[in-house]
Design a protein around this motif. Structure first.
Motif, PDB file in Angstrom:
ATOM      1  N   HIS A 179      69.377 -22.932   2.558  1.00 25.27           N
ATOM      2  CA  HIS A 179      67.955 -23.084   2.223  1.00 25.27           C
ATOM      3  C   HIS A 179      67.617 -22.094   1.117  1.00 25.27           C
ATOM      4  O   HIS A 179      67.775 -20.878   1.295  1.00 25.27           O
ATOM      5  CB  HIS A 179      67.077 -22.824   3.445  1.00 25.27           C
ATOM      6  N   VAL A 180      67.158 -22.590  -0.015  1.00 26.61           N
ATOM      7  CA  VAL A 180      66.803 -21.739  -1.149  1.00 26.61           C
ATOM      8  C   VAL A 180      65.280 -21.635  -1.229  1.00 26.61           C
ATOM      9  O   VAL A 180      64.576 -22.647  -1.204  1.00 26.61           O
ATOM     10  CB  VAL A 180      67.372 -22.308  -2.465  1.00 26.61           C
ATOM     11  N   TYR A 181      64.775 -20.415  -1.319  1.00 27.35           N
ATOM     12  CA  TYR A 181      63.338 -20.185  -1.370  1.00 27.35           C
ATOM     13  C   TYR A 181      62.840 -20.279  -2.821  1.00 27.35           C
ATOM     14  O   TYR A 181      63.595 -19.978  -3.754  1.00 27.35           O
ATOM     15  CB  TYR A 181      62.999 -18.812  -0.795  1.00 27.35           C
ATOM     16  N   PRO A 182      61.588 -20.641  -3.023  1.00 28.26           N
ATOM     17  CA  PRO A 182      61.073 -20.851  -4.389  1.00 28.26           C
ATOM     18  C   PRO A 182      60.612 -19.568  -5.069  1.00 28.26           C
ATOM     19  O   PRO A 182      59.673 -19.572  -5.850  1.00 28.26           O
ATOM     20  CB  PRO A 182      59.893 -21.799  -4.148  1.00 28.26           C
ATOM     21  N   PHE A 183      61.252 -18.449  -4.764  1.00 26.17           N
ATOM     22  CA  PHE A 183      60.925 -17.194  -5.416  1.00 26.17           C
ATOM     23  C   PHE A 183      62.124 -16.254  -5.313  1.00 26.17           C
ATOM     24  O   PHE A 183      63.092 -16.530  -4.603  1.00 26.17           O
ATOM     25  CB  PHE A 183      59.682 -16.516  -4.801  1.00 26.17           C
ATOM     26  N   ALA A 184      62.066 -15.154  -6.066  1.00 27.06           N
ATOM     27  CA  ALA A 184      63.119 -14.153  -6.064  1.00 27.06           C
ATOM     28  C   ALA A 184      62.477 -12.785  -5.909  1.00 27.06           C
ATOM     29  O   ALA A 184      61.240 -12.648  -5.932  1.00 27.06           O
ATOM     30  CB  ALA A 184      63.926 -14.227  -7.367  1.00 27.06           C
ATOM     31  N   TRP A 185      63.320 -11.758  -5.742  1.00 28.34           N
ATOM     32  CA  TRP A 185      62.840 -10.382  -5.682  1.00 28.34           C
ATOM     33  C   TRP A 185      63.308  -9.618  -6.910  1.00 28.34           C
ATOM     34  O   TRP A 185      64.481  -9.685  -7.302  1.00 28.34           O
ATOM     35  CB  TRP A 185      63.389  -9.675  -4.441  1.00 28.34           C
ATOM     36  N   LEU A 186      62.391  -8.882  -7.502  1.00 31.25           N
ATOM     37  CA  LEU A 186      62.723  -7.879  -8.501  1.00 31.25           C
ATOM     38  C   LEU A 186      62.651  -6.527  -7.810  1.00 31.25           C
ATOM     39  O   LEU A 186      61.593  -6.121  -7.323  1.00 31.25           O
ATOM     40  CB  LEU A 186      61.728  -7.927  -9.670  1.00 31.25           C
ATOM     41  N   GLY A 187      63.790  -5.843  -7.729  1.00 28.43           N
ATOM     42  CA  GLY A 187      63.842  -4.546  -7.077  1.00 28.43           C
ATOM     43  C   GLY A 187      64.061  -3.434  -8.074  1.00 28.43           C
ATOM     44  O   GLY A 187      64.847  -3.579  -9.009  1.00 28.43           O
ATOM     45  N   VAL A 188      63.353  -2.326  -7.894  1.00 28.63           N
ATOM     46  CA  VAL A 188      63.533  -1.163  -8.757  1.00 28.63           C
ATOM     47  C   VAL A 188      63.728   0.079  -7.895  1.00 28.63           C
ATOM     48  O   VAL A 188      63.117   0.229  -6.832  1.00 28.63           O
ATOM     49  CB  VAL A 188      62.338  -0.948  -9.718  1.00 28.63           C
ATOM     50  N   LEU A 189      64.606   0.933  -8.356  1.00 21.98           N
ATOM     51  CA  LEU A 189      64.842   2.237  -7.744  1.00 21.98           C
ATOM     52  C   LEU A 189      64.187   3.264  -8.656  1.00 21.98           C
ATOM     53  O   LEU A 189      64.484   3.328  -9.853  1.00 21.98           O
ATOM     54  CB  LEU A 189      66.340   2.488  -7.628  1.00 21.98           C
ATOM     55  N   VAL A 190      63.284   4.066  -8.100  1.00 19.52           N
ATOM     56  CA  VAL A 190      62.431   4.939  -8.910  1.00 19.52           C
ATOM     57  C   VAL A 190      62.623   6.395  -8.508  1.00 19.52           C
ATOM     58  O   VAL A 190      62.625   6.734  -7.317  1.00 19.52           O
ATOM     59  CB  VAL A 190      60.946   4.549  -8.745  1.00 19.52           C
TER      60      VAL A 190
END
Length: 391
Positions: A179-190
């Motif tokens: 099952h593929v969701y219609p969005f993604a995650w942008l992750g940042v390490l700060v």
């Protein structure tokens, strides 16, 4: 080369399996396509469930986790411009610990090498052979390009979603659920201290956001983005603008900015391959199943898999019993599907699809308000989040 268990993959699953087998007097050899430096720096999951922490303590791998990990006794659901805390420990008597997956990998590699384990990094051209026989084989090229072969009693495929283990099983012998969701995650390490002492899951009209952390000085932040986006679409200014907007609350929230040390885009999907065994090849962790990260289940599922697998292999290789190997897949999949459902629930409740109609958003708000106001609903979320007992 001859060993009892050939392990493909030196992530948390493969390394922990090798350690558990060693405690039971069972030999193993680990093959890893990447360098040691790469796997020790690869930033992935950070939430350790209560059963994962307890397991690492029981097998002598939690000294640094206990010294440097960040215990959390609750999480925050942020919606309607307000915070709603889910008191994990008050509701369940258990907690989580934030401790990076790469730190667990460092601890495992150090422990395995100290015990004299064979870990072969930077191997290539890995192929699995004779999986349905009693003596499966693995061929590969070592770091110098020399072709090698390992003969084993069992092969453990712990090489992740893109590894060679699962594709080595014939399509006719496996059922795949995807099952593929219609969005993604942008992750940042700060490089900045966290702005809150616990994780914040924010449902906002512009999309989901997550405030997390890795250490007292490093913050981990995520934004829901379109799956067609690239990192070039997200310069620093846009990232910070969206984080400030999505994490805002009526009383004010001072998000701490700092240099972005790392950024990545991750698609959101649920994936399960059944069964998790083909002959003498046993799949564990991401090679068999993927969950969206919203529920913080991926690494913890891998730990549960290899605990079950280590017991099954002990029964097979020391006691000549096949019952636990034969039930391995069914035992693991019961937990996997529970985690899949919980991750789907969290993802669906918190994310805003770009084409969502107002009706769907109202359903999300209804679920969030019910979860935040009902002790029974909050307890269900907390029980799943801290982790159900390992089999």
């Amino acid at each position: 080369m001859r060993t009892q268990v050939a392990i493909v993959g030196a992530g948390p699953a493969g390394l922990l399996l090798s350690h558990l087998l060693w405690l039971d007097g069972i030999d193993s050899v680990i093959l890893e396509a990447r360098s040691r430096e790469y796997v020790e720096k690869r930033v992935r999951a950070g939430v350790c469930e209560h059963p994962t922490v307890e397991l690492l303590r029981q097998v002598g791998l939690a000294d640094r986790l206990d010294a440097e990990g960040l215990p959390h006794h609750g999480i925050t659901l942020r919606f309607d411009g307000e915070d709603h805390r889910i008191a994990l420990t008050d509701l369940t008597g258990r907690s989580i610990v934030v401790y990076g997956q790469q730190e667990i990998v460092k601890d495992l590699i150090a422990a395995r090498l100290k015990a004299g384990a064979e870990i072969h990094f930077e191997v290539s051209d890995v192929e699995l052979h004779e999986l349905t026989g009693d003596t499966p084989r693995v061929t590969y090229k070592d770091a110098d390009g020399v072709v090698r072969e390992i003969q084993a009693d069992v092969i453990a495929g712990c090489d992740g979603f893109h590894g060679i283990s699962r594709p080595s099983i014939p399509d006719s012998a496996m059922t795949v659920y995807d099952h593929v969701y219609p969005f993604a995650w942008l992750g940042v390490l700060v490089k900045a201290p966290p702005a809150h002492h616990e994780l914040i899951y924010a449902n906002h009209e512009r999309g989901f956001a997550l405030h997390s952390m890795r250490t007292p000085d490093v913050t981990r932040l995520y934004l829901q983005v379109d799956p067609s986006d690239s990192l070039d679409d997200w310069p620093d200014e846009r990232i910070w603008a969206e984080l400030h907007a999505r994490l805002a609350i009526s009383g004010g929230f001072a998000l701490h900015e700092g240099p972005i040390l790392e950024r990545l885009l991750s698609p959101m999907r649920s994936f399960v391959a059944e069964p998790m065994r083909h002959g003498r090849l046993m799949l564990a962790g991401d090679s068999a199943h993927i969950v969206p990260p919203t529920g913080a289940k991926g690494m913890n599922l891998a730990m549960a898999d290899v605990l079950v697998l280590s017991r099954a292999l002990k029964a097979l290789l020391r006691d000549n019993r096949t019952d636990l190997v034969e039930s391995y897949s069914d035992t693991c999949l019961r937990r996997v599907w529970r985690a899949e459902h919980f991750s789907y629930f969290m993802t669906s409740m918190l994310h805003r699809a770009h084409d969502a109609d107002p009706f769907q958003h109202r359903l999300q708000l209804s679920q969030l308000r019910y979860t935040a106001s009902s002790t029974a609903a909050a307890t269900s979320l907390a029980e799943n989040y801290v982790g159900l007992p390992f089999p």
